[in-house]
Design a protein around this motif. Structure first.
Motif, PDB file in Angstrom:
ATOM      1  N   ALA A   1     118.360 -24.103  -8.742  1.00 43.05           N
ATOM      2  CA  ALA A   1     118.563 -24.617  -7.084  1.00 43.05           C
ATOM      3  C   ALA A   1     117.826 -23.872  -5.972  1.00 43.05           C
ATOM      4  O   ALA A   1     117.139 -23.684  -5.246  1.00 43.05           O
ATOM      5  N   VAL A   2     118.533 -22.390  -5.641  1.00 42.11           N
ATOM      6  CA  VAL A   2     118.038 -21.617  -5.073  1.00 42.11           C
ATOM      7  C   VAL A   2     115.799 -21.165  -4.823  1.00 42.11           C
ATOM      8  O   VAL A   2     115.147 -21.368  -3.804  1.00 42.11           O
ATOM      9  N   LEU A   3     115.356 -21.680  -6.265  1.00 38.15           N
ATOM     10  CA  LEU A   3     114.217 -21.217  -6.588  1.00 38.15           C
ATOM     11  C   LEU A   3     113.283 -22.296  -5.947  1.00 38.15           C
ATOM     12  O   LEU A   3     111.844 -22.437  -5.690  1.00 38.15           O
ATOM     13  N   VAL A   4     113.787 -23.861  -6.106  1.00 38.01           N
ATOM     14  CA  VAL A   4     113.546 -25.035  -5.966  1.00 38.01           C
ATOM     15  C   VAL A   4     114.020 -25.143  -3.961  1.00 38.01           C
ATOM     16  O   VAL A   4     111.930 -25.055  -4.069  1.00 38.01           O
ATOM     17  N   ALA A   5     114.746 -24.401  -3.650  1.00 43.81           N
ATOM     18  CA  ALA A   5     114.671 -24.161  -1.702  1.00 43.81           C
ATOM     19  C   ALA A   5     113.682 -23.428  -1.666  1.00 43.81           C
ATOM     20  O   ALA A   5     113.005 -23.784  -0.609  1.00 43.81           O
ATOM     21  N   ALA A   6     113.276 -21.955  -2.019  1.00 41.89           N
ATOM     22  CA  ALA A   6     111.959 -21.402  -1.666  1.00 41.89           C
ATOM     23  C   ALA A   6     110.776 -22.239  -1.324  1.00 41.89           C
ATOM     24  O   ALA A   6     110.410 -22.079  -1.403  1.00 41.89           O
ATOM     25  N   ALA A   7     110.789 -22.513  -3.249  1.00 41.59           N
ATOM     26  CA  ALA A   7     109.606 -23.482  -3.073  1.00 41.59           C
ATOM     27  C   ALA A   7     109.192 -24.611  -2.406  1.00 41.59           C
ATOM     28  O   ALA A   7     108.209 -24.879  -1.252  1.00 41.59           O
ATOM     29  N   LEU A   8     110.423 -25.044  -1.714  1.00 39.23           N
ATOM     30  CA  LEU A   8     110.069 -26.144  -0.799  1.00 39.23           C
ATOM     31  C   LEU A   8     109.876 -25.311   0.244  1.00 39.23           C
ATOM     32  O   LEU A   8     108.903 -26.137   1.625  1.00 39.23           O
ATOM     33  N   VAL A   9     110.101 -24.631   1.085  1.00 30.35           N
ATOM     34  CA  VAL A   9     109.576 -23.835   1.832  1.00 30.35           C
ATOM     35  C   VAL A   9     108.628 -23.069   2.482  1.00 30.35           C
ATOM     36  O   VAL A   9     107.951 -23.471   2.862  1.00 30.35           O
ATOM     37  N   LEU A  10     107.710 -22.650   0.869  1.00 27.96           N
ATOM     38  CA  LEU A  10     106.862 -22.031   1.057  1.00 27.96           C
ATOM     39  C   LEU A  10     105.685 -23.350   0.830  1.00 27.96           C
ATOM     40  O   LEU A  10     104.388 -23.277   1.290  1.00 27.96           O
ATOM     41  N   ILE A  11     106.375 -25.113   0.266  1.00 30.11           N
ATOM     42  CA  ILE A  11     105.026 -25.840   0.392  1.00 30.11           C
ATOM     43  C   ILE A  11     104.926 -26.448   2.109  1.00 30.11           C
ATOM     44  O   ILE A  11     103.920 -26.649   2.322  1.00 30.11           O
ATOM     45  N   LEU A  12     105.727 -26.250   2.444  1.00 29.75           N
ATOM     46  CA  LEU A  12     106.424 -26.442   3.611  1.00 29.75           C
ATOM     47  C   LEU A  12     105.332 -26.163   4.835  1.00 29.75           C
ATOM     48  O   LEU A  12     104.570 -26.199   5.117  1.00 29.75           O
ATOM     49  N   ALA A  13     105.294 -24.579   4.283  1.00 30.65           N
ATOM     50  CA  ALA A  13     104.445 -24.140   4.650  1.00 30.65           C
ATOM     51  C   ALA A  13     102.712 -24.127   4.305  1.00 30.65           C
ATOM     52  O   ALA A  13     101.594 -23.871   5.668  1.00 30.65           O
ATOM     53  N   GLU A  14     102.679 -24.295   3.227  1.00 30.70           N
ATOM     54  CA  GLU A  14     101.188 -24.145   2.791  1.00 30.70           C
ATOM     55  C   GLU A  14     100.564 -25.754   3.837  1.00 30.70           C
ATOM     56  O   GLU A  14      99.513 -25.811   4.500  1.00 30.70           O
ATOM     57  N   LEU A  15     101.477 -27.129   4.359  1.00 30.24           N
ATOM     58  CA  LEU A  15     100.918 -27.765   4.860  1.00 30.24           C
ATOM     59  C   LEU A  15     101.070 -27.597   5.805  1.00 30.24           C
ATOM     60  O   LEU A  15      99.730 -27.676   6.663  1.00 30.24           O
ATOM     61  N   ILE A  16     101.462 -27.235   6.330  1.00 29.82           N
ATOM     62  CA  ILE A  16     101.478 -26.797   8.357  1.00 29.82           C
ATOM     63  C   ILE A  16     100.155 -26.010   8.548  1.00 29.82           C
ATOM     64  O   ILE A  16      99.528 -25.974   8.992  1.00 29.82           O
ATOM     65  N   GLU A  17     100.412 -24.848   7.513  1.00 32.62           N
ATOM     66  CA  GLU A  17      99.309 -23.732   7.391  1.00 32.62           C
ATOM     67  C   GLU A  17      97.941 -24.379   7.500  1.00 32.62           C
ATOM     68  O   GLU A  17      96.878 -24.158   8.333  1.00 32.62           O
ATOM     69  N   SER A  18      97.750 -24.877   6.278  1.00 36.39           N
ATOM     70  CA  SER A  18      96.253 -25.300   6.460  1.00 36.39           C
ATOM     71  C   SER A  18      96.351 -27.097   6.939  1.00 36.39           C
ATOM     72  O   SER A  18      94.017 -26.784   8.058  1.00 36.39           O
ATOM     73  N   ALA A  19      96.718 -27.660   8.201  1.00 36.16           N
ATOM     74  CA  ALA A  19      96.277 -28.482   9.462  1.00 36.16           C
ATOM     75  C   ALA A  19      96.336 -27.578  10.436  1.00 36.16           C
ATOM     76  O   ALA A  19      95.181 -27.765  10.594  1.00 36.16           O
ATOM     77  N   GLY A  20      96.878 -26.399  10.861  1.00 32.88           N
ATOM     78  CA  GLY A  20      96.478 -25.089  11.905  1.00 32.88           C
ATOM     79  C   GLY A  20      94.953 -24.770  11.413  1.00 32.88           C
ATOM     80  O   GLY A  20      94.227 -24.998  12.928  1.00 32.88           O
ATOM     81  N   ALA A  21      94.678 -24.506   9.962  1.00 34.12           N
ATOM     82  CA  ALA A  21      93.098 -23.663   9.903  1.00 34.12           C
ATOM     83  C   ALA A  21      91.971 -24.899  10.415  1.00 34.12           C
ATOM     84  O   ALA A  21      91.214 -24.518  10.839  1.00 34.12           O
ATOM     85  N   TRP A  22      92.440 -26.281  10.021  1.00 30.03           N
ATOM     86  CA  TRP A  22      91.672 -27.130  10.125  1.00 30.03           C
ATOM     87  C   TRP A  22      91.376 -27.770  11.634  1.00 30.03           C
ATOM     88  O   TRP A  22      90.159 -27.455  11.549  1.00 30.03           O
ATOM     89  N   GLY A  23      92.531 -27.202  12.202  1.00 30.91           N
ATOM     90  CA  GLY A  23      91.954 -27.907  13.357  1.00 30.91           C
ATOM     91  C   GLY A  23      91.562 -26.474  14.458  1.00 30.91           C
ATOM     92  O   GLY A  23      90.974 -26.451  15.201  1.00 30.91           O
ATOM     93  N   LEU A  24      92.170 -25.294  13.584  1.00 29.32           N
ATOM     94  CA  LEU A  24      90.896 -24.080  14.458  1.00 29.32           C
ATOM     95  C   LEU A  24      89.576 -24.167  13.961  1.00 29.32           C
ATOM     96  O   LEU A  24      88.496 -24.301  14.845  1.00 29.32           O
ATOM     97  N   THR A  25      89.539 -25.152  12.635  1.00 30.87           N
ATOM     98  CA  THR A  25      87.517 -24.790  12.396  1.00 30.87           C
ATOM     99  C   THR A  25      87.839 -26.499  13.058  1.00 30.87           C
ATOM    100  O   THR A  25      85.733 -26.222  13.530  1.00 30.87           O
ATOM    101  N   ALA A  26      87.974 -26.900  13.530  1.00 29.92           N
ATOM    102  CA  ALA A  26      87.242 -28.765  14.211  1.00 29.92           C
ATOM    103  C   ALA A  26      86.935 -28.341  15.312  1.00 29.92           C
ATOM    104  O   ALA A  26      86.082 -28.619  15.994  1.00 29.92           O
ATOM    105  N   THR A  27      88.336 -27.503  16.317  1.00 26.44           N
ATOM    106  CA  THR A  27      87.857 -26.466  17.593  1.00 26.44           C
ATOM    107  C   THR A  27      87.428 -25.835  17.954  1.00 26.44           C
ATOM    108  O   THR A  27      86.742 -26.073  19.283  1.00 26.44           O
ATOM    109  N   LEU A  28      87.517 -24.718  17.356  1.00 24.86           N
ATOM    110  CA  LEU A  28      87.047 -23.554  18.226  1.00 24.86           C
ATOM    111  C   LEU A  28      85.439 -23.474  17.704  1.00 24.86           C
ATOM    112  O   LEU A  28      84.974 -22.710  18.673  1.00 24.86           O
ATOM    113  N   PRO A  29      84.482 -23.242  16.647  1.00 27.06           N
ATOM    114  CA  PRO A  29      83.486 -22.982  16.694  1.00 27.06           C
ATOM    115  C   PRO A  29      81.975 -24.236  16.997  1.00 27.06           C
ATOM    116  O   PRO A  29      82.412 -25.566  18.050  1.00 27.06           O
TER     117      PRO A  29
END
Length: 423
Positions: A316-344
């Motif tokens: 259960a703890v491993l699944v909870a940790a994995a869910l947190v990291l998956i959310l981090a991945e999804l949100i951080e990826s969107a942030g990276a796309w937004g930065l490459t789409a707007t700054l250059p």
């Protein structure tokens, strides 16, 4: 009525709208079938079909990673010179040709030549893929389109992994040769698909174009690149450090590792588009990057608890940790796309996107060893400084992006021409 609306919303978050966004997502899925097939079966192919030792494979891939690191900025500039669609198509054709030669590779020298050439092609074509999506779509649709592509990539990776399972089960030289030739065919089909995408208008170039490494003088942008690149460590944490932690510090069965990989694949498909909303401006992308960083830090605090528990509670703890990291991945990826789409700037987008990818290349060099040493070999206490690092990155990213926004980009004279396609 509420249930129907929820279903329609869920479908919209998975199935891209008709038009260019859907076309880009479909090509991503087709490409990922070949890419996923090779990633899942490459280790066995290199050792069984090519007769290489594990040490030779590791050395060759490390050298290729170095080539990718050194080439990502200068080769990214090819996109500005020749256009993203042309570089993308040529890259796919070269990929197909290189994969087709794999069965004829004789020894380490031949293997090294192929993997280094593939790394160089990826350094150029990887930038072209992203620049085409940015240039071809209006600003408000860019991040969403890249989210759909990421979702489709995961579907393709899953299909490729299933095919790989069949190849590994058959386990014959003919099956391995057929695997790489099938991958080469997939890349050729993708090239034909990309060639049929709408052509982009020529972006106006400055009178005096930048040198190939001039973008590295843009200190605010390079700082954004490095910070954002460090946050891509979520990939290393999920695919390398988390499995090692499970094997060495918990009583969870090994099958949990496969289950967590499957959980990641499913949630990326279902949630990537939804969690990418709001990252289509530089400030919004910066905030998304900050949230991603803080979620990675939270993962670093939750995961060690699994070393103190037993049985189902550990899972259960491993699944909870994995869910947190998956959310981090999804949100951080969107942030990276937004930065490459707007700054250059439009006229130098290839060079700038190449420079942005430099940050993730640096992460690939330092994170596997660094995070494994901190999180796994210390017995657990190292997760605290790891969490502190990601908190500091999260706190820094918003003001650094604001600094980059205030600073004029190199080669920014050309006007934005996104969204105007040639039929």
């Amino acid at each position: 009525m509420g249930t129907r609306e929820s279903i329609r919303t869920a479908v919209r978050d998975v199935v891209p709208p008709a038009g260019l966004t859907r076309a880009l997502a479909v090509q991503a899925m087709v490409y990922a079938v070949g890419s996923g097939l090779f990633h899942a079966g490459s280790a066995v192919f290199f050792t069984r079909a090519l007769g290489l030792s594990a040490a030779q494979v590791g050395l060759g891939l490390s050298i290729a990673a170095g080539v990718s690191l050194l080439g990502t900025v200068p080769l990214g500039g090819l996109t500005d010179r020749y256009g993203p669609q042309r570089v993308w198509v040529v890259g796919l054709v070269l990929n197909a040709a290189l994969f087709a030669t794999y069965p004829f590779v004789g020894g380490f020298a031949g293997f090294l030549a192929v993997v280094v050439a593939l790394a160089a092609v990826e350094a150029a074509s990887g930038v072209a893929v992203q620049v085409y999506s940015i240039n071809a779509l209006p600003p408000a649709e860019r991040v969403t389109a890249m989210a759909y592509q990421r979702s489709s990539l995961n579907v393709g990776f899953g299909l490729g992994a299933v095919i790989s399972g069949v190849v590994l089960t058959v386990d014959t030289m003919a099956a391995y040769r057929g695997m790489v030739w099938f991958i080469a065919t997939v890349f050729l089909v993708t090239a034909l698909f990309v060639r049929r995408l709408p052509r982009l208008p020529q972006v106006t170039r400055p009178v005096e174009p930048m040198g190939r490494l001039a973008v590295l003088r843009d200190r605010p942008f390079v700082a954004v690149s490095l910070l954002s690149g460090l946050l891509t460590a979520h990939q290393t944490l999920y695919l390398t450090v988390l499995p090692l932690w499970i094997l060495t510090h918990t009583d969870a069965p090994k099958t949990v590792i496969a289950g967590l990989v499957l959980l990641n694949t499913v949630l990326v498909v279902l949630l990537q588009v939804r969690l990418s909303r709001g990252a289509d401006t530089a400030p919004g992308a910066a905030r998304a990057s900050r949230r991603g960083a803080l979620l990675i830090a939270l993962f670093c605090l939750v995961l060690p608890l699994s070393g103190l528990t037993r049985g189902l509670l550990t899972v259960a703890v491993l699944v909870a940790a994995a869910l947190v990291l998956i959310l981090a991945e999804l949100i951080e990826s969107a942030g990276a796309w937004g930065l490459t789409a707007t700054l250059p700037p439009a006229a130098q987008r290839g060079a700038y996107v190449g420079a942005f990818r430099l940050g993730s290349q640096v992460q690939y060099l330092i994170a596997p060893a660094g995070l494994t040493a901190l999180g796994v070999t210390t017995g657990g206490w190292g997760w605290l400084p790891a969490a502190a690092i990601f908190v500091l990155v999260g706190l820094a990213v918003v003001p650094v992006v604001a600094w980059a926004e205030r600073t004029p980009r190199l080669g920014a004279e050309a006007p934005e021409q996104a969204g105007t396609l040639v039929p």
